[in-house]
Design an enzyme around this catalytic site. Structure first.
Site, PDB file in Angstrom:
ATOM      1  N   CYS A  69      14.000  58.231  69.037  1.00 34.57           N
ATOM      2  CA  CYS A  69      14.272  59.013  69.925  1.00 34.57           C
ATOM      3  C   CYS A  69      15.554  59.573  69.743  1.00 34.57           C
ATOM      4  O   CYS A  69      16.716  58.923  69.498  1.00 34.57           O
ATOM      5  CB  CYS A  69      14.475  57.832  71.244  1.00 34.57           C
ATOM      6  SG  CYS A  69      13.135  57.030  71.605  1.00 34.57           S
ATOM      7  N   CYS A  72      19.144  58.230  71.169  1.00 29.82           N
ATOM      8  CA  CYS A  72      19.284  56.947  71.063  1.00 29.82           C
ATOM      9  C   CYS A  72      20.286  56.360  69.898  1.00 29.82           C
ATOM     10  O   CYS A  72      19.814  56.626  68.778  1.00 29.82           O
ATOM     11  CB  CYS A  72      18.169  55.944  71.217  1.00 29.82           C
ATOM     12  SG  CYS A  72      18.323  53.979  71.345  1.00 29.82           S
ATOM     13  N   CYS A 109      19.263  43.189  84.275  1.00 25.72           N
ATOM     14  CA  CYS A 109      18.298  44.017  83.182  1.00 25.72           C
ATOM     15  C   CYS A 109      18.487  43.498  81.836  1.00 25.72           C
ATOM     16  O   CYS A 109      19.201  43.604  81.097  1.00 25.72           O
ATOM     17  CB  CYS A 109      18.525  45.716  83.190  1.00 25.72           C
ATOM     18  SG  CYS A 109      18.718  46.055  84.813  1.00 25.72           S
ATOM     19  N   CYS A 202      10.552  50.883  87.786  1.00 21.24           N
ATOM     20  CA  CYS A 202      11.659  51.562  87.791  1.00 21.24           C
ATOM     21  C   CYS A 202      11.666  52.333  86.711  1.00 21.24           C
ATOM     22  O   CYS A 202      11.443  52.143  85.258  1.00 21.24           O
ATOM     23  CB  CYS A 202      12.935  50.516  87.384  1.00 21.24           C
ATOM     24  SG  CYS A 202      14.577  51.105  86.900  1.00 21.24           S
ATOM     25  N   ARG A 272      20.004  55.316  90.876  1.00 24.99           N
ATOM     26  CA  ARG A 272      20.933  54.510  90.300  1.00 24.99           C
ATOM     27  C   ARG A 272      21.876  55.549  89.205  1.00 24.99           C
ATOM     28  O   ARG A 272      21.192  56.333  88.348  1.00 24.99           O
ATOM     29  CB  ARG A 272      20.351  53.498  89.529  1.00 24.99           C
ATOM     30  CG  ARG A 272      21.274  52.559  88.802  1.00 24.99           C
ATOM     31  CD  ARG A 272      20.757  51.371  87.988  1.00 24.99           C
ATOM     32  NE  ARG A 272      19.819  50.895  88.814  1.00 24.99           N
ATOM     33  CZ  ARG A 272      18.503  50.320  88.343  1.00 24.99           C
ATOM     34  NH1 ARG A 272      18.223  50.317  87.264  1.00 24.99           N
ATOM     35  NH2 ARG A 272      17.718  49.569  89.407  1.00 24.99           N
TER      36      ARG A 272
END
Length: 431
Positions: A69, A72, A109, A202, A272
């Site tokens: 990715c 990241c 989380c 989510c 969020r």
């Protein structure tokens, strides 16, 4: 009726805007920005009052991910000088979680780098969930472990997980330009698995990767179709040592328009403000609270956020209040439909509109309440420009608001700081 009046009315009725209307929000000018925030804020207060939900990240396993990715810092081949460590023990993770809860976080989380968990990893996370819940059974626990295999979501649910996070990140049409080791469909499948297992889904996005306005609208509409309970909006943190290190495409004004567009498309969903809040919104963070009803407290996975106390002061100074463990995040109609953490036993939504009316609505729990917002609307020219842009699949460009030209002197690389404290270190967490 002009654009923002239309979008406000639709948001109060939980009615999906058109793609042209969503694009028009992104095309508004800086002169219209406060009107956009006011309209989105009216919708936010309708469904969530003035509450702000706090979430706290615990990075269970950092770095050394086999996926590629581009955004990241933990990706395959990343040269970012981040913390790298293998799985935290359950007691270590529970201690880190407790620091966030003590700071006011309602949800913890649990995140682990990697393509997806093995069955042994699910056992590890189950032990960690048990340790956290033993300390405080009211804490919501969301797991974020990558792509899920069959029956893993069910095992997490049985272990006490309340939610599962897996972001779509960008539009399906551009996903292959960001990641090649898995597909957009893989991500959709994992969100579907989480939903099917009874976990609160989510799923969100990352803005600022060079995407067009049409890409942003596409991914938000795709998220709306998946119907998650929460949508995290991340703003790319361009880490040195990653392929997107030079992608400084965002201004604070652009970020607010993106948040507003998400709120109009997802009026009754927890929105969020996630990674990159401090880097890109900067001094305009309090305005973001008028649109979103949820933020992360303190640090992120591999980067440092502002001090936890600064987050709490910002919420108070802006006239909002931290959502308590006894309050239900989602409006009644969503909570009663089985969505959202802490909603199963709730008898009310726990929030009210600014005029004291029931923020969950009346007449079946779905209707709007209170007066309509009277904020001035965006000009018709902006909407027309958005329609043209949608047809040509090109980004909407309004003079003075093109992020690729306007942000060149706005980049604050000094605000990108690698996390050196909290989980996986000997230093106390920032919460």
């Amino acid at each position: 009726m002009d654009l923002l009046d239309i979008l406000t009315d639709k948001g109060l009725r939980r009615e999906l805007p058109t793609r042209e209307e969503a694009l028009a929000v992104l095309a508004t000018t800086d002169d219209q920005l406060l009107d956009v925030v006011a309209a989105a804020g009216r919708v936010r207060r309708q469904w969530f009052g003035r509450r702000v939900k706090l979430n706290y990240l615990v990075n269970l396993k950092s770095g050394l991910c086999p996926e590629d990715c581009s955004y990241c810092s933990q990706r395959l081949g990343s040269k970012a000088e981040i913390l790298k460590y293998t799985w935290l023990k359950p007691d270590q993770a529970a201690e880190a979680a407790a620091a966030g809860v003590a700071g006011g976080a309602k949800r913890v989380c649990l995140v682990a780098s990697g393509r997806g968990p093995t069955d042994r990893d699910i056992d590890r996370v189950a032990d960690t969930i048990a340790a956290i819940k033993d300390a405080d059974e009211s804490v919501e626990v969301c797991a974020c472990l990558g792509l899920l295999s069959d029956n893993q979501a069910e095992r997490l649910k049985a272990a006490g997980a309340d939610a599962y996070n897996h972001n779509l990140n960008t539009s399906e049409s551009t996903y292959g330009e960001i990641t090649t080791t898995h597909t957009y469909a893989d991500r959709v499948d994992t969100v579907t698995k989480a939903h099917g297992a009874g976990l609160s889904a989510c799923s969100g996005l990352i803005a600022g990767m060079g995407e067009s306005d049409a890409d942003l609208v596409d991914v938000v509409f795709a998220l709306r179709e998946l119907d998650p309970d929460s949508v995290p909006v991340n703003f790319l943190i361009p880490f040195e040592g990653t392929p997107l290190a030079e992608e400084w495409n965002l201004t604070p004004q652009r970020c607010l328009r993106i948040l507003a567009m998400v709120r109009f498309v997802c009026p009754d969903i927890e929105v969020r403000i996630a990674g990159g809040r401090e880097v890109h919104l900067r001094s305009m963070q309090p305005l973001g609270l008028h649109i979103a009803n949820s933020i992360f407290l303190g640090d992120y996975l591999t980067s440092e956020g502002q001090a936890g106390q600064a987050d709490l002061d910002m919420i108070k100074d802006a006239g909002f209040e931290v959502e308590g463990a006894e309050q239900t995040t989602l409006p009644r109609h969503r909570a009663h439909a089985g969505g959202g953490c802490g909603s199963a036993a709730a008898s009310s939504c726990g929030g009210h509109a600014e005029d004291g009316a029931d923020a969950c609505g009346t007449g079946g729990g779905c209707g709007p309440c209170g007066g309509h917002a009277g904020a001035p609307a965006a000009e018709a020219a902006a909407e027309a420009a958005a329609v043209d842009a949608e047809a040509s699949a090109e980004p909407v460009t309004v003079p003075g608001t093109d992020p690729r030209t306007d942000s060149a002197d706005e980049a604050r690389t000094d605000l990108v700081r690698v996390r050196r404290r909290g989980a996986g270190t000997e230093l106390a967490p920032n919460a």
